[in-house]
Write a protein that holds these residues in place. Structure first.
Motif, PDB file in Angstrom:
ATOM      1  N   ILE A  28       0.837  -1.204   0.000  1.00 51.15           N
ATOM      2  CA  ILE A  28       0.000   0.000   0.000  1.00 51.15           C
ATOM      3  C   ILE A  28       0.872   1.255   0.000  1.00 51.15           C
ATOM      4  O   ILE A  28       0.619   2.210  -0.750  1.00 51.15           O
ATOM      5  CB  ILE A  28      -0.944  -0.003   1.208  1.00 51.15           C
ATOM      6  CG1 ILE A  28      -1.954  -1.155   1.074  1.00 51.15           C
ATOM      7  CG2 ILE A  28      -1.684   1.322   1.329  1.00 51.15           C
ATOM      8  CD1 ILE A  28      -2.812  -1.362   2.305  1.00 51.15           C
ATOM      9  N   ALA A  29       1.903   1.272   0.843  1.00 51.33           N
ATOM     10  CA  ALA A  29       2.790   2.436   0.918  1.00 51.33           C
ATOM     11  C   ALA A  29       3.541   2.629  -0.394  1.00 51.33           C
ATOM     12  O   ALA A  29       3.745   3.769  -0.837  1.00 51.33           O
ATOM     13  CB  ALA A  29       3.772   2.276   2.070  1.00 51.33           C
ATOM     14  N   PHE A  30       3.937   1.532  -1.027  1.00 53.53           N
ATOM     15  CA  PHE A  30       4.660   1.634  -2.299  1.00 53.53           C
ATOM     16  C   PHE A  30       3.746   2.142  -3.412  1.00 53.53           C
ATOM     17  O   PHE A  30       4.153   2.975  -4.226  1.00 53.53           O
ATOM     18  CB  PHE A  30       5.241   0.271  -2.671  1.00 53.53           C
ATOM     19  CG  PHE A  30       6.112   0.298  -3.890  1.00 53.53           C
ATOM     20  CD1 PHE A  30       7.365   0.872  -3.849  1.00 53.53           C
ATOM     21  CD2 PHE A  30       5.677  -0.270  -5.079  1.00 53.53           C
ATOM     22  CE1 PHE A  30       8.176   0.906  -4.976  1.00 53.53           C
ATOM     23  CE2 PHE A  30       6.480  -0.251  -6.210  1.00 53.53           C
ATOM     24  CZ  PHE A  30       7.732   0.340  -6.160  1.00 53.53           C
ATOM     25  N   ALA A  31       2.510   1.654  -3.437  1.00 53.62           N
ATOM     26  CA  ALA A  31       1.558   2.116  -4.447  1.00 53.62           C
ATOM     27  C   ALA A  31       1.226   3.594  -4.251  1.00 53.62           C
ATOM     28  O   ALA A  31       1.259   4.381  -5.206  1.00 53.62           O
ATOM     29  CB  ALA A  31       0.289   1.265  -4.398  1.00 53.62           C
ATOM     30  N   GLY A  32       0.924   3.965  -3.002  1.00 56.49           N
ATOM     31  CA  GLY A  32       0.640   5.372  -2.725  1.00 56.49           C
ATOM     32  C   GLY A  32       1.853   6.249  -2.956  1.00 56.49           C
ATOM     33  O   GLY A  32       1.752   7.358  -3.488  1.00 56.49           O
ATOM     34  N   GLY A  33       3.022   5.738  -2.542  1.00 53.97           N
ATOM     35  CA  GLY A  33       4.257   6.476  -2.763  1.00 53.97           C
ATOM     36  C   GLY A  33       4.598   6.611  -4.228  1.00 53.97           C
ATOM     37  O   GLY A  33       5.218   7.602  -4.641  1.00 53.97           O
ATOM     38  N   GLY A  34       4.202   5.618  -5.030  1.00 53.60           N
ATOM     39  CA  GLY A  34       4.437   5.698  -6.466  1.00 53.60           C
ATOM     40  C   GLY A  34       3.645   6.839  -7.100  1.00 53.60           C
ATOM     41  O   GLY A  34       4.170   7.596  -7.927  1.00 53.60           O
ATOM     42  N   ILE A  35       2.381   6.971  -6.689  1.00 55.60           N
ATOM     43  CA  ILE A  35       1.544   8.058  -7.209  1.00 55.60           C
ATOM     44  C   ILE A  35       2.104   9.409  -6.745  1.00 55.60           C
ATOM     45  O   ILE A  35       2.292  10.332  -7.545  1.00 55.60           O
ATOM     46  CB  ILE A  35       0.091   7.880  -6.747  1.00 55.60           C
ATOM     47  CG1 ILE A  35      -0.497   6.591  -7.330  1.00 55.60           C
ATOM     48  CG2 ILE A  35      -0.754   9.083  -7.164  1.00 55.60           C
ATOM     49  CD1 ILE A  35      -1.851   6.211  -6.764  1.00 55.60           C
ATOM     50  N   GLY A  36       2.381   9.498  -5.428  1.00 56.08           N
ATOM     51  CA  GLY A  36       2.927  10.743  -4.902  1.00 56.08           C
ATOM     52  C   GLY A  36       4.315  11.047  -5.448  1.00 56.08           C
ATOM     53  O   GLY A  36       4.640  12.199  -5.745  1.00 56.08           O
ATOM     54  N   GLY A  37       5.123  10.002  -5.608  1.00 53.02           N
ATOM     55  CA  GLY A  37       6.479  10.190  -6.113  1.00 53.02           C
ATOM     56  C   GLY A  37       6.496  10.690  -7.537  1.00 53.02           C
ATOM     57  O   GLY A  37       7.323  11.543  -7.897  1.00 53.02           O
ATOM     58  N   LEU A  38       5.574  10.190  -8.370  1.00 55.28           N
ATOM     59  CA  LEU A  38       5.502  10.659  -9.751  1.00 55.28           C
ATOM     60  C   LEU A  38       5.105  12.129  -9.785  1.00 55.28           C
ATOM     61  O   LEU A  38       5.682  12.925 -10.553  1.00 55.28           O
ATOM     62  CB  LEU A  38       4.487   9.825 -10.533  1.00 55.28           C
ATOM     63  CG  LEU A  38       4.293  10.209 -12.002  1.00 55.28           C
ATOM     64  CD1 LEU A  38       5.603  10.102 -12.775  1.00 55.28           C
ATOM     65  CD2 LEU A  38       3.217   9.338 -12.647  1.00 55.28           C
ATOM     66  N   LEU A  39       4.159  12.503  -8.934  1.00 53.86           N
ATOM     67  CA  LEU A  39       3.746  13.914  -8.865  1.00 53.86           C
ATOM     68  C   LEU A  39       4.909  14.795  -8.416  1.00 53.86           C
ATOM     69  O   LEU A  39       5.161  15.857  -9.004  1.00 53.86           O
ATOM     70  CB  LEU A  39       2.561  14.048  -7.902  1.00 53.86           C
ATOM     71  CG  LEU A  39       2.034  15.476  -7.682  1.00 53.86           C
ATOM     72  CD1 LEU A  39       1.524  16.067  -8.992  1.00 53.86           C
ATOM     73  CD2 LEU A  39       0.918  15.476  -6.638  1.00 53.86           C
ATOM     74  N   ILE A  40       5.620  14.344  -7.381  1.00 49.37           N
ATOM     75  CA  ILE A  40       6.757  15.115  -6.875  1.00 49.37           C
ATOM     76  C   ILE A  40       7.851  15.228  -7.937  1.00 49.37           C
ATOM     77  O   ILE A  40       8.444  16.302  -8.142  1.00 49.37           O
ATOM     78  CB  ILE A  40       7.322  14.462  -5.602  1.00 49.37           C
ATOM     79  CG1 ILE A  40       6.326  14.563  -4.449  1.00 49.37           C
ATOM     80  CG2 ILE A  40       8.650  15.090  -5.197  1.00 49.37           C
ATOM     81  CD1 ILE A  40       6.018  15.986  -4.011  1.00 49.37           C
ATOM     82  N   ALA A  41       8.130  14.133  -8.638  1.00 48.67           N
ATOM     83  CA  ALA A  41       9.168  14.152  -9.674  1.00 48.67           C
ATOM     84  C   ALA A  41       8.807  15.118 -10.788  1.00 48.67           C
ATOM     85  O   ALA A  41       9.666  15.887 -11.267  1.00 48.67           O
ATOM     86  CB  ALA A  41       9.368  12.746 -10.227  1.00 48.67           C
ATOM     87  N   LEU A  42       7.547  15.107 -11.215  1.00 46.33           N
ATOM     88  CA  LEU A  42       7.123  16.011 -12.282  1.00 46.33           C
ATOM     89  C   LEU A  42       7.165  17.462 -11.816  1.00 46.33           C
ATOM     90  O   LEU A  42       7.490  18.367 -12.603  1.00 46.33           O
ATOM     91  CB  LEU A  42       5.717  15.642 -12.755  1.00 46.33           C
ATOM     92  CG  LEU A  42       5.594  14.292 -13.472  1.00 46.33           C
ATOM     93  CD1 LEU A  42       4.141  13.986 -13.802  1.00 46.33           C
ATOM     94  CD2 LEU A  42       6.438  14.276 -14.748  1.00 46.33           C
ATOM     95  N   MET A  43       6.830  17.698 -10.565  1.00 50.27           N
ATOM     96  CA  MET A  43       6.926  19.061 -10.020  1.00 50.27           C
ATOM     97  C   MET A  43       8.381  19.520  -9.957  1.00 50.27           C
ATOM     98  O   MET A  43       8.684  20.690 -10.198  1.00 50.27           O
ATOM     99  CB  MET A  43       6.285  19.116  -8.635  1.00 50.27           C
ATOM    100  CG  MET A  43       4.779  18.951  -8.637  1.00 50.27           C
ATOM    101  SD  MET A  43       4.071  18.785  -6.966  1.00 50.27           S
ATOM    102  CE  MET A  43       4.407  20.415  -6.287  1.00 50.27           C
ATOM    103  N   ARG A  44       9.289  18.591  -9.643  1.00 49.73           N
ATOM    104  CA  ARG A  44      10.714  18.938  -9.526  1.00 49.73           C
ATOM    105  C   ARG A  44      11.313  19.349 -10.866  1.00 49.73           C
ATOM    106  O   ARG A  44      12.268  20.136 -10.902  1.00 49.73           O
ATOM    107  CB  ARG A  44      11.491  17.757  -8.958  1.00 49.73           C
ATOM    108  CG  ARG A  44      11.324  17.543  -7.485  1.00 49.73           C
ATOM    109  CD  ARG A  44      12.223  18.473  -6.678  1.00 49.73           C
ATOM    110  NE  ARG A  44      13.580  17.930  -6.592  1.00 49.73           N
ATOM    111  CZ  ARG A  44      14.686  18.616  -6.786  1.00 49.73           C
ATOM    112  NH1 ARG A  44      14.630  19.876  -7.137  1.00 49.73           N
ATOM    113  NH2 ARG A  44      15.867  18.037  -6.658  1.00 49.73           N
ATOM    114  N   VAL A  45      10.802  18.813 -11.958  1.00 49.13           N
ATOM    115  CA  VAL A  45      11.349  19.154 -13.277  1.00 49.13           C
ATOM    116  C   VAL A  45      10.409  20.069 -14.052  1.00 49.13           C
ATOM    117  O   VAL A  45      10.564  20.236 -15.264  1.00 49.13           O
ATOM    118  CB  VAL A  45      11.629  17.871 -14.095  1.00 49.13           C
ATOM    119  CG1 VAL A  45      12.675  17.013 -13.400  1.00 49.13           C
ATOM    120  CG2 VAL A  45      10.353  17.061 -14.323  1.00 49.13           C
TER     121      VAL A  45
END
Length: 220
Positions: A28-45
């Protein structure tokens, strides 16, 4: 004086079966983190300044503080504020935020590893940010990201052991309970360590093989 029972096959299976909660929490944490991580990565670039600043601040907070403190803040903080939250939900939220920060930074590095010429060519063709990312950058970055992402999943599985401190009964917490009843720390925590090894070692091998395969592919 409390009755101490011997460590036997029943205790062994109780510990092994507790791994299902470690796996569920990690998934669950990996799935949620994947969604949040993609958003954070796109915001970073992002081309815009404010998304980059918000994402950078988020990453600094969650990478600059221990996971244990994050679990404490979510569990005790929410209860102090009047929001009743159980250990399962608190552990899920804290680990998801933790995974979002780390996956976001991992994937940001993978996005930036795509040759700049690819983005420049896409811009020259008139593609906007969304289409550049969707059709040009992310398909290439995803190949680079597989190995470090699997490597982080190993760390996340081991990190779930800290959820025991707020009372979530996963693998480590179940080991503590069995140890209190049997007073056989070597057998109990040896079994716990063996289960973690069975969960993590195949993923570690997979991550190394993927990294080696990618290195060979890029060297050609």
């Amino acid at each position: 004086m409390p009755l101490i029972r011997p460590f036997g096959i029943n205790e062994f299976w109780i510990i092994v079966l507790a791994a299902q909660w470690t796996i569920a929490l990690s998934a669950i944490a990996f799935a949620g983190g994947g969604i949040g991580g993609l958003l954070i990565a796109l915001m970073r670039v992002s081309d815009a300044k404010w998304p980059r600043r918000i994402a950078t601040g988020f990453i600094r907070v969650f990478q600059g503080t221990p996971l244990l403190m994050q679990l404490f803040l979510v569990f005790f903080g929410m209860n102090i504020l009047g929001f009743a939250i159980n250990p399962w939900l608190a552990a899920t939220v804290a680990l998801t935020l933790h995974a979002s920060a780390f996956l976001g930074e991992i994937w940001r590095g993978c996005i930036e590893a795509v040759p700049p010429g690819q983005r420049e060519a896409a811009t020259a063709l008139g593609l906007r940010y969304y289409n550049r990312m969707r059709y040009i950058v992310l398909p290439q970055a995803s190949k680079i990201a597989v190995a470090p992402t699997v490597g982080f999943l190993v760390q996340l599985i081991k990190g779930t052991s800290l959820a025991a401190i707020i009372g979530f009964t996963e693998l480590t917490r179940q080991g503590q309970i069995i140890n209190n009843a049997t007073f056989s720390p070597f057998m109990v925590f040896g079994t716990v360590a063996a289960v973690y090894f069975v969960l993590c070692w195949p993923l570690s091998v997979l991550a190394r093989r993927m990294e080696l395969r990618f290195s060979r592919a890029t060297a050609r």
